[in-house]
Write a protein that holds these residues in place. Structure first.
Motif, PDB file in Angstrom:
ATOM      1  N   LYS A  79      49.604  69.931  63.911  1.00 47.01           N
ATOM      2  CA  LYS A  79      49.639  71.382  63.706  1.00 47.01           C
ATOM      3  C   LYS A  79      48.210  71.917  63.678  1.00 47.01           C
ATOM      4  CE  LYS A  79      50.160  70.879  58.670  1.00 47.01           C
ATOM      5  NZ  LYS A  79      51.001  71.233  57.502  1.00 47.01           N
ATOM      6  N   ALA A  80      48.069  73.178  63.869  1.00 44.83           N
ATOM      7  CA  ALA A  80      46.751  73.815  63.901  1.00 44.83           C
ATOM      8  C   ALA A  80      46.299  74.171  62.483  1.00 44.83           C
ATOM      9  CB  ALA A  80      46.780  75.061  64.764  1.00 44.83           C
ATOM     10  N   SER A  81      45.015  74.045  62.247  1.00 48.76           N
ATOM     11  CA  SER A  81      44.451  74.461  60.957  1.00 48.76           C
ATOM     12  C   SER A  81      43.559  75.689  61.090  1.00 48.76           C
ATOM     13  CB  SER A  81      43.657  73.316  60.325  1.00 48.76           C
ATOM     14  OG  SER A  81      42.574  72.926  61.161  1.00 48.76           O
ATOM     15  N   GLU A  82      42.938  75.866  62.276  1.00 54.39           N
ATOM     16  CA  GLU A  82      42.089  77.034  62.541  1.00 54.39           C
ATOM     17  C   GLU A  82      42.315  77.496  63.967  1.00 54.39           C
ATOM     18  OE1 GLU A  82      37.950  76.105  61.844  1.00 54.39           O
ATOM     19  OE2 GLU A  82      37.969  77.243  59.980  1.00 54.39           O
ATOM     20  N   VAL A  83      42.377  78.820  64.145  1.00 55.21           N
ATOM     21  CA  VAL A  83      42.536  79.392  65.485  1.00 55.21           C
ATOM     22  C   VAL A  83      41.659  80.632  65.593  1.00 55.21           C
ATOM     23  CG1 VAL A  83      44.131  80.455  67.133  1.00 55.21           C
ATOM     24  CG2 VAL A  83      44.897  78.515  65.734  1.00 55.21           C
ATOM     25  N   PHE A  84      40.984  80.776  66.730  1.00 58.86           N
ATOM     26  CA  PHE A  84      40.193  81.968  67.035  1.00 58.86           C
ATOM     27  C   PHE A  84      40.604  82.480  68.407  1.00 58.86           C
ATOM     28  CE2 PHE A  84      37.709  79.504  64.062  1.00 58.86           C
ATOM     29  CZ  PHE A  84      37.167  80.449  63.198  1.00 58.86           C
ATOM     30  N   LEU A  85      40.772  83.789  68.532  1.00 57.45           N
ATOM     31  CA  LEU A  85      41.054  84.431  69.815  1.00 57.45           C
ATOM     32  C   LEU A  85      39.851  85.293  70.172  1.00 57.45           C
ATOM     33  CD1 LEU A  85      43.911  83.703  68.623  1.00 57.45           C
ATOM     34  CD2 LEU A  85      44.799  85.618  69.966  1.00 57.45           C
ATOM     35  N   ASN A  86      39.146  84.932  71.215  1.00 54.16           N
ATOM     36  CA  ASN A  86      37.885  85.612  71.557  1.00 54.16           C
ATOM     37  C   ASN A  86      36.957  85.691  70.355  1.00 54.16           C
ATOM     38  OD1 ASN A  86      38.730  85.961  74.167  1.00 54.16           O
ATOM     39  ND2 ASN A  86      38.928  88.185  74.082  1.00 54.16           N
ATOM     40  N   VAL A  88      37.815  85.975  67.283  1.00 55.51           N
ATOM     41  CA  VAL A  88      38.435  86.671  66.153  1.00 55.51           C
ATOM     42  C   VAL A  88      39.344  85.692  65.409  1.00 55.51           C
ATOM     43  CG1 VAL A  88      39.952  88.574  65.450  1.00 55.51           C
ATOM     44  CG2 VAL A  88      38.330  88.892  67.346  1.00 55.51           C
ATOM     45  N   PRO A  89      39.130  85.504  64.106  1.00 50.70           N
ATOM     46  CA  PRO A  89      39.917  84.512  63.376  1.00 50.70           C
ATOM     47  C   PRO A  89      41.371  84.940  63.196  1.00 50.70           C
ATOM     48  CG  PRO A  89      38.510  85.738  61.867  1.00 50.70           C
ATOM     49  CD  PRO A  89      38.123  86.155  63.257  1.00 50.70           C
ATOM     50  N   ALA A  90      42.267  83.954  63.276  1.00 55.04           N
ATOM     51  CA  ALA A  90      43.689  84.182  63.057  1.00 55.04           C
ATOM     52  C   ALA A  90      44.126  83.433  61.807  1.00 55.04           C
ATOM     53  CB  ALA A  90      44.497  83.699  64.262  1.00 55.04           C
ATOM     54  N   VAL A  91      45.191  83.926  61.199  1.00 54.40           N
ATOM     55  CA  VAL A  91      45.840  83.203  60.109  1.00 54.40           C
ATOM     56  C   VAL A  91      46.929  82.339  60.745  1.00 54.40           C
ATOM     57  CG1 VAL A  91      47.181  83.400  57.977  1.00 54.40           C
ATOM     58  CG2 VAL A  91      45.388  85.084  58.489  1.00 54.40           C
ATOM     59  N   VAL A  92      46.851  81.028  60.531  1.00 54.67           N
ATOM     60  CA  VAL A  92      47.804  80.123  61.165  1.00 54.67           C
ATOM     61  C   VAL A  92      49.099  80.082  60.359  1.00 54.67           C
ATOM     62  CG1 VAL A  92      48.212  77.780  61.983  1.00 54.67           C
ATOM     63  CG2 VAL A  92      45.901  78.744  62.058  1.00 54.67           C
ATOM     64  N   GLY A  93      50.196  80.271  61.040  1.00 59.51           N
ATOM     65  CA  GLY A  93      51.500  80.262  60.374  1.00 59.51           C
ATOM     66  C   GLY A  93      52.136  81.628  60.453  1.00 59.51           C
ATOM     67  N   PRO A  94      53.241  81.843  59.730  1.00 59.26           N
ATOM     68  CA  PRO A  94      53.754  80.984  58.667  1.00 59.26           C
ATOM     69  C   PRO A  94      54.439  79.705  59.152  1.00 59.26           C
ATOM     70  CG  PRO A  94      55.191  82.864  58.970  1.00 59.26           C
ATOM     71  CD  PRO A  94      54.007  83.110  59.831  1.00 59.26           C
ATOM     72  N   CYS A  95      54.947  79.676  60.378  1.00 58.41           N
ATOM     73  CA  CYS A  95      55.628  78.471  60.863  1.00 58.41           C
ATOM     74  C   CYS A  95      54.601  77.443  61.330  1.00 58.41           C
ATOM     75  CB  CYS A  95      56.568  78.812  62.014  1.00 58.41           C
ATOM     76  SG  CYS A  95      57.941  79.891  61.536  1.00 58.41           S
ATOM     77  N   PRO A  96      54.661  76.199  60.838  1.00 68.86           N
ATOM     78  CA  PRO A  96      53.672  75.200  61.263  1.00 68.86           C
ATOM     79  C   PRO A  96      53.897  74.689  62.681  1.00 68.86           C
ATOM     80  CG  PRO A  96      55.277  74.218  59.775  1.00 68.86           C
ATOM     81  CD  PRO A  96      55.569  75.695  59.799  1.00 68.86           C
ATOM     82  N   ASN A  97      55.149  74.775  63.185  1.00 65.74           N
ATOM     83  CA  ASN A  97      55.451  74.298  64.546  1.00 65.74           C
ATOM     84  C   ASN A  97      54.956  72.865  64.772  1.00 65.74           C
ATOM     85  OD1 ASN A  97      56.702  76.702  65.313  1.00 65.74           O
ATOM     86  ND2 ASN A  97      54.774  77.626  65.938  1.00 65.74           N
ATOM     87  N   ARG A 135      40.216  83.737  75.325  1.00 68.56           N
ATOM     88  CA  ARG A 135      39.947  82.332  74.996  1.00 68.56           C
ATOM     89  C   ARG A 135      40.541  82.023  73.627  1.00 68.56           C
ATOM     90  NH1 ARG A 135      35.677  78.268  75.881  1.00 68.56           N
ATOM     91  NH2 ARG A 135      35.319  77.129  73.924  1.00 68.56           N
ATOM     92  N   VAL A 136      41.275  80.926  73.549  1.00 73.42           N
ATOM     93  CA  VAL A 136      41.885  80.491  72.299  1.00 73.42           C
ATOM     94  C   VAL A 136      41.252  79.170  71.892  1.00 73.42           C
ATOM     95  CG1 VAL A 136      44.043  79.942  71.101  1.00 73.42           C
ATOM     96  CG2 VAL A 136      44.049  81.585  73.005  1.00 73.42           C
ATOM     97  N   ASP A 137      40.574  79.160  70.751  1.00 76.46           N
ATOM     98  CA  ASP A 137      39.942  77.954  70.218  1.00 76.46           C
ATOM     99  C   ASP A 137      40.776  77.438  69.053  1.00 76.46           C
ATOM    100  OD1 ASP A 137      37.532  77.947  71.887  1.00 76.46           O
ATOM    101  OD2 ASP A 137      36.990  79.754  70.766  1.00 76.46           O
TER     102      ASP A 137
END
Length: 438
Positions: A79-86, A88-97, A135-137
């Motif tokens: 599962k992801a712990s950190e995500v950035f779009l261009n 810009v930080p995202a909050v991961v979840g609520p679903c862990p997938n 870009r998604v990091d």
């Protein structure tokens, strides 16, 4: 229009008005059109109007978006712990997938890029709606990092949510202190000693100004958010009966870039949104509010540092006789080595080119900051001056920045009117009234 018919019903329903629209018999005005008729001296009665289309466009910080999309093949990470779009930080979840290779993320409209201080959630959302590649990091909980590129058409779930939008009445701001202040209510450090004023709000065009009792705006009311069909879900944060605001949602896939975006303030990037709301005129008491002009709508001038009230003005003081659009005359550009307008523009709508400044009217917010910054007076608009008695002195305070774009609010209301009359947009009865929790 004489407003004198004796046969008009004292109360109508939304279903009855929609039936008139379907039959081609309804009279629909934009809020600007009906206000213009009042200023021209016309008397308008209940029999003269069925629906008024209203709109507001401005900075609306209470915004977030939810995205769900694939970034890798299944079982390539847990599962992801950190995500950035261009950036810009995202909050991961609520679903862990877990192990699905799919992200569920939340991005705040006021989130700031970690790599570009002039880029935030509002810019990101507009870029996505414009179809740009982003870009998604991703950093996984195992510490692995990878990047992918995507675009909105490849993201099946992309929905924008409002937590505090379309506020009935906002504020005008000054800085009485000596030192400039960095704030979200100015694109530059806010000059002190009452030297300038900024304000928010579209006055007589605002949806809730036209329906302050929320008689037709309720849970389930269909609206346009950034040009996309959406729905009201209730009252927003810090919403009170005498100054309400709304929550709602709409799909980003259907939005129009012109109505959204980022706005860079001296406190960091903010987000712009546009609401267009139909107000079915159900009764004479509702019509009374609809007929109010800017000069009858209060606007409180406050100290930007502590929101301390300083004096009472009206939206007529800031919108009457003001130019809604900023005009640029390239012939007056003196081609400064460093263009102060390009440096200050909160929208990035002005750039320094070899032969002078270039202005992008599609990106321009009509805030008017360029007027006080341009040394060659190439940018032009009457923003007005407000008289205010504060600190024992009667002061003339220049408006230097508007954080609401009334020109596009007018356009949004007109587009909603056209959609109503052509059947592309239909009125909806709220499923419930908005209740207040103090």
């Amino acid at each position: 229009m004489n407003g004198a018919s004796a046969n008009i019903e004292e109360h109508r329903t939304i279903l009855e008005i929609q039936a008139k629209i379907d039959a081609g018999e309804a009279v629909v005005f934009t809020a600007e059109e009906i206000s213009s008729r009042i200023r021209a001296g016309e008397e308008i009665g209940l029999e003269d109007v069925d629906v008024v289309t209203t709109a507001t466009r401005g900075i609306m910080s209470g915004t977030y978006a939810v995205f769900s999309f694939k970034v890798s093949e299944p079982d390539s990470f847990i599962k992801a712990s950190e995500v950035f779009l261009n950036g810009v930080p995202a909050v991961v979840g609520p679903c862990p997938n877990e192990r699905l290779g799919v992200l569920d993320i939340i991005v705040l409209g006021t989130a700031h890029s970690v790599s570009d201080p002039r880029y935030g959630g509002g810019h990101l959302f507009r870029d996505m709606v414009e179809g740009k590649i982003i870009r998604v990091d991703v950093t996984t909980n195992e510490g692995k990092c990878f990047s992918v590129e995507t675009c909105l058409s490849e993201i099946p779930f992309a929905r924008l949510y409002a937590t505090r939008h379309a506020f009935k009445n906002y504020r005008a701001f000054v800085n009485p202190g000596k030192d400039p202040i960095n704030t979200i209510f100015h694109a530059l450090p806010f000059e002190g000693e009452f030297r300038e004023m900024t304000f928010c709000g579209c006055g007589e065009l605002n949806p809730i100004e036209n329906d302050p009792g929320l008689e037709t705006i309720g849970i389930g009311t269909r609206v346009l958010i950034n040009g996309a069909e959406g729905f009201v879900t209730g009252q927003g944060t810090r919403s009170v009966p005498d100054n309400p605001n709304l929550t709602g949602f709409a799909d980003l896939h259907d939005m129009v870039p012109e109505y959204m975006g980022g706005f860079v303030t001296s406190g960091g990037p903010e987000i712009i949104n546009t609401w267009a709301v139909p107000i079915p005129v159900l009764s004479r008491s509702m019509l009374e509010n609809i007929l109010k002009l800017d000069s009858q709508i209060p606007l409180k001038l406050v100290d930007v540092a502590g929101r301390i009230p300083l004096c009472d003005i009206t939206y007529g003081d800031v919108w009457d006789n003001a130019d809604l659009r900023v005009k640029y005359d390239p012939g007056k550009c003196i081609n400064c080595k460093v263009c102060p307008v390009a440096e200050a523009c909160p929208m990035g709508a002005v750039s320094k080119e070899e032969n002078g400044a270039e202005h992008n009217p599609e990106l321009c917010f009509n805030c008017g900051l360029c007027i006080s910054r341009c040394r060659g007076e190439a940018f032009r608009a009457n923003l007005g001056t407000v008289k205010c008695e504060a600190g024992g002195c009667l002061r003339d305070i220049k408006v230097t920045l508007r954080q609401s774009d009334r020109a596009r609010a007018v356009k949004a209301a007109q587009e909603l009117k056209e959609q109503l009359l052509t059947g592309r947009f239909r009125l909806t009865e709220p499923v419930d009234k908005i209740s207040w929790r103090e």
